[in-house]
Motif scaffolding. Structure first.
Motif, PDB file in Angstrom:
ATOM      1  N   MET A   1       0.839  -1.162   0.000  1.00  0.00           N
ATOM      2  CA  MET A   1       0.000   0.000   0.000  1.00  0.00           C
ATOM      3  C   MET A   1       0.893   1.237   0.000  1.00  0.00           C
ATOM      4  N   TYR A   2       0.400   2.271  -0.632  1.00  0.00           N
ATOM      5  CA  TYR A   2       1.139   3.529  -0.688  1.00  0.00           C
ATOM      6  C   TYR A   2       0.377   4.581   0.109  1.00  0.00           C
ATOM      7  N   VAL A   3       1.110   5.382   0.841  1.00  0.00           N
ATOM      8  CA  VAL A   3       0.474   6.342   1.735  1.00  0.00           C
ATOM      9  C   VAL A   3       0.976   7.752   1.497  1.00  0.00           C
ATOM     10  N   ASN A   4       0.158   8.688   1.958  1.00  0.00           N
ATOM     11  CA  ASN A   4       0.510  10.100   2.007  1.00  0.00           C
ATOM     12  C   ASN A   4       0.464  10.482   3.478  1.00  0.00           C
ATOM     13  N   ARG A   5       1.374  11.328   3.909  1.00  0.00           N
ATOM     14  CA  ARG A   5       1.426  11.757   5.312  1.00  0.00           C
ATOM     15  C   ARG A   5       1.273  13.271   5.404  1.00  0.00           C
ATOM     16  N   ASN A   6       0.751  13.715   6.521  1.00  0.00           N
ATOM     17  CA  ASN A   6       0.681  15.157   6.774  1.00  0.00           C
ATOM     18  C   ASN A   6       2.026  15.630   7.333  1.00  0.00           C
ATOM     19  N   ASP A   7       2.095  16.899   7.681  1.00  0.00           N
ATOM     20  CA  ASP A   7       3.348  17.480   8.196  1.00  0.00           C
ATOM     21  C   ASP A   7       3.797  16.854   9.511  1.00  0.00           C
ATOM     22  N   ASN A   8       2.858  16.254  10.251  1.00  0.00           N
ATOM     23  CA  ASN A   8       3.188  15.603  11.520  1.00  0.00           C
ATOM     24  C   ASN A   8       3.591  14.136  11.331  1.00  0.00           C
ATOM     25  N   VAL A  14      -4.456   6.635   1.554  1.00  0.00           N
ATOM     26  CA  VAL A  14      -3.906   5.322   1.231  1.00  0.00           C
ATOM     27  C   VAL A  14      -4.334   4.939  -0.173  1.00  0.00           C
ATOM     28  N   SER A  15      -3.414   4.326  -0.929  1.00  0.00           N
ATOM     29  CA  SER A  15      -3.710   3.842  -2.270  1.00  0.00           C
ATOM     30  C   SER A  15      -3.016   2.508  -2.489  1.00  0.00           C
ATOM     31  N   ARG A  16      -3.630   1.646  -3.279  1.00  0.00           N
ATOM     32  CA  ARG A  16      -3.001   0.362  -3.589  1.00  0.00           C
ATOM     33  C   ARG A  16      -1.855   0.520  -4.581  1.00  0.00           C
ATOM     34  N   GLU A  17      -1.838   1.616  -5.289  1.00  0.00           N
ATOM     35  CA  GLU A  17      -0.752   1.847  -6.245  1.00  0.00           C
ATOM     36  C   GLU A  17      -0.132   3.210  -5.986  1.00  0.00           C
ATOM     37  N   ALA A  18       1.099   3.373  -6.439  1.00  0.00           N
ATOM     38  CA  ALA A  18       1.781   4.650  -6.264  1.00  0.00           C
ATOM     39  C   ALA A  18       1.067   5.704  -7.097  1.00  0.00           C
ATOM     40  N   THR A  19       0.852   6.859  -6.507  1.00  0.00           N
ATOM     41  CA  THR A  19       0.236   7.990  -7.191  1.00  0.00           C
ATOM     42  C   THR A  19       1.074   9.217  -6.853  1.00  0.00           C
ATOM     43  N   ASP A  21       0.214  11.598  -5.111  1.00  0.00           N
ATOM     44  CA  ASP A  21      -0.049  11.919  -3.712  1.00  0.00           C
ATOM     45  C   ASP A  21       0.414  10.842  -2.748  1.00  0.00           C
ATOM     46  N   CYS A  22       0.507   9.601  -3.215  1.00  0.00           N
ATOM     47  CA  CYS A  22       0.869   8.464  -2.354  1.00  0.00           C
ATOM     48  C   CYS A  22       2.101   7.772  -2.913  1.00  0.00           C
ATOM     49  N   ARG A  23       3.254   8.101  -2.368  1.00  0.00           N
ATOM     50  CA  ARG A  23       4.505   7.551  -2.892  1.00  0.00           C
ATOM     51  C   ARG A  23       5.209   6.605  -1.920  1.00  0.00           C
ATOM     52  N   GLU A  24       4.930   6.751  -0.642  1.00  0.00           N
ATOM     53  CA  GLU A  24       5.619   5.937   0.365  1.00  0.00           C
ATOM     54  C   GLU A  24       4.947   4.575   0.490  1.00  0.00           C
ATOM     55  N   PHE A  25       5.723   3.502   0.358  1.00  0.00           N
ATOM     56  CA  PHE A  25       5.177   2.149   0.459  1.00  0.00           C
ATOM     57  C   PHE A  25       5.187   1.673   1.908  1.00  0.00           C
ATOM     58  N   LEU A  26       4.066   1.078   2.334  1.00  0.00           N
ATOM     59  CA  LEU A  26       3.962   0.378   3.615  1.00  0.00           C
ATOM     60  C   LEU A  26       3.347  -0.982   3.338  1.00  0.00           C
ATOM     61  N   SER A  27       3.836  -2.015   4.008  1.00  0.00           N
ATOM     62  CA  SER A  27       3.223  -3.332   3.824  1.00  0.00           C
ATOM     63  C   SER A  27       1.794  -3.277   4.363  1.00  0.00           C
ATOM     64  N   ALA A  28       0.935  -4.093   3.779  1.00  0.00           N
ATOM     65  CA  ALA A  28      -0.479  -4.077   4.144  1.00  0.00           C
ATOM     66  C   ALA A  28      -0.711  -4.485   5.600  1.00  0.00           C
ATOM     67  N   GLY A 109      -3.486  -2.632  -8.334  1.00  0.00           N
ATOM     68  CA  GLY A 109      -4.130  -1.331  -8.462  1.00  0.00           C
ATOM     69  C   GLY A 109      -5.314  -1.114  -7.551  1.00  0.00           C
ATOM     70  N   GLY A 110      -5.699   0.174  -7.425  1.00  0.00           N
ATOM     71  CA  GLY A 110      -6.882   0.534  -6.676  1.00  0.00           C
ATOM     72  C   GLY A 110      -6.573   1.369  -5.465  1.00  0.00           C
ATOM     73  N   ALA A 111      -7.499   2.219  -5.113  1.00  0.00           N
ATOM     74  CA  ALA A 111      -7.334   3.051  -3.932  1.00  0.00           C
ATOM     75  C   ALA A 111      -8.344   2.656  -2.879  1.00  0.00           C
ATOM     76  N   ILE A 112      -8.007   2.931  -1.655  1.00  0.00           N
ATOM     77  CA  ILE A 112      -8.931   2.660  -0.547  1.00  0.00           C
ATOM     78  C   ILE A 112      -9.594   3.955  -0.169  1.00  0.00           C
TER      79      ILE A 112
END
Length: 112
Positions: A1-8, A14-19, A21-28, A109-112
């Motif tokens: 899964m690929y995630v986006n984080r805020n400043d904190n 969260v997205s199933r694919e890199a976008t 906005d979501c570039r950082e990979f985390l295991s499901a 593929g796919g976003a949550i």
């Protein structure tokens, strides 16, 4: 899964694919991802426990399959509910598109 984080550093998307906005990979099965999906920081401890449970269930499943393969136990000796659950999980893992929320196959593929 690929995630986006805020400043904190907290997950906001969260997205199933890199976008873009979501570039950082985390295991499901990442506890941090599970906490986000389970409604945030309050559930973080529970998410770690759930991730551990999911990993342990998979180990038990593998042990049962090994014991059956080595003919130490017979599949039919398991309680009916256990046999049914094992067959359901095996069928889900064999699906090409799978429902896996845990494991390396989650990069489809796919976003949550």
């Amino acid at each position: 899964m690929y995630v986006n984080r805020n400043d904190n550093g907290h997950i906001t998307l969260v997205s199933r694919e890199a976008t873009p906005d979501c570039r950082e990979f985390l295991s499901a099965d990442s506890p941090e991802l599970l906490a986000f999906l389970s409604e945030g920081e309050v559930s973080r401890g529970q998410a770690y426990f759930q991730a551990s449970d999911l990993a342990f269930v998979r180990i038990l499943e593998d042990v049962i399959e090994l014991l059956v393969d080595k003919k130490v136990i017979s599949f039919t000796e398991l309680p009916e509910a256990a046999r049914q659950r094992m067959m359901e999980r095996q069928a889900l893992r064999r699906r090409p598109s799978g429902l896996s929320l845990v494991g390396a196959d989650d990069e489809e593929g796919g976003a949550i």
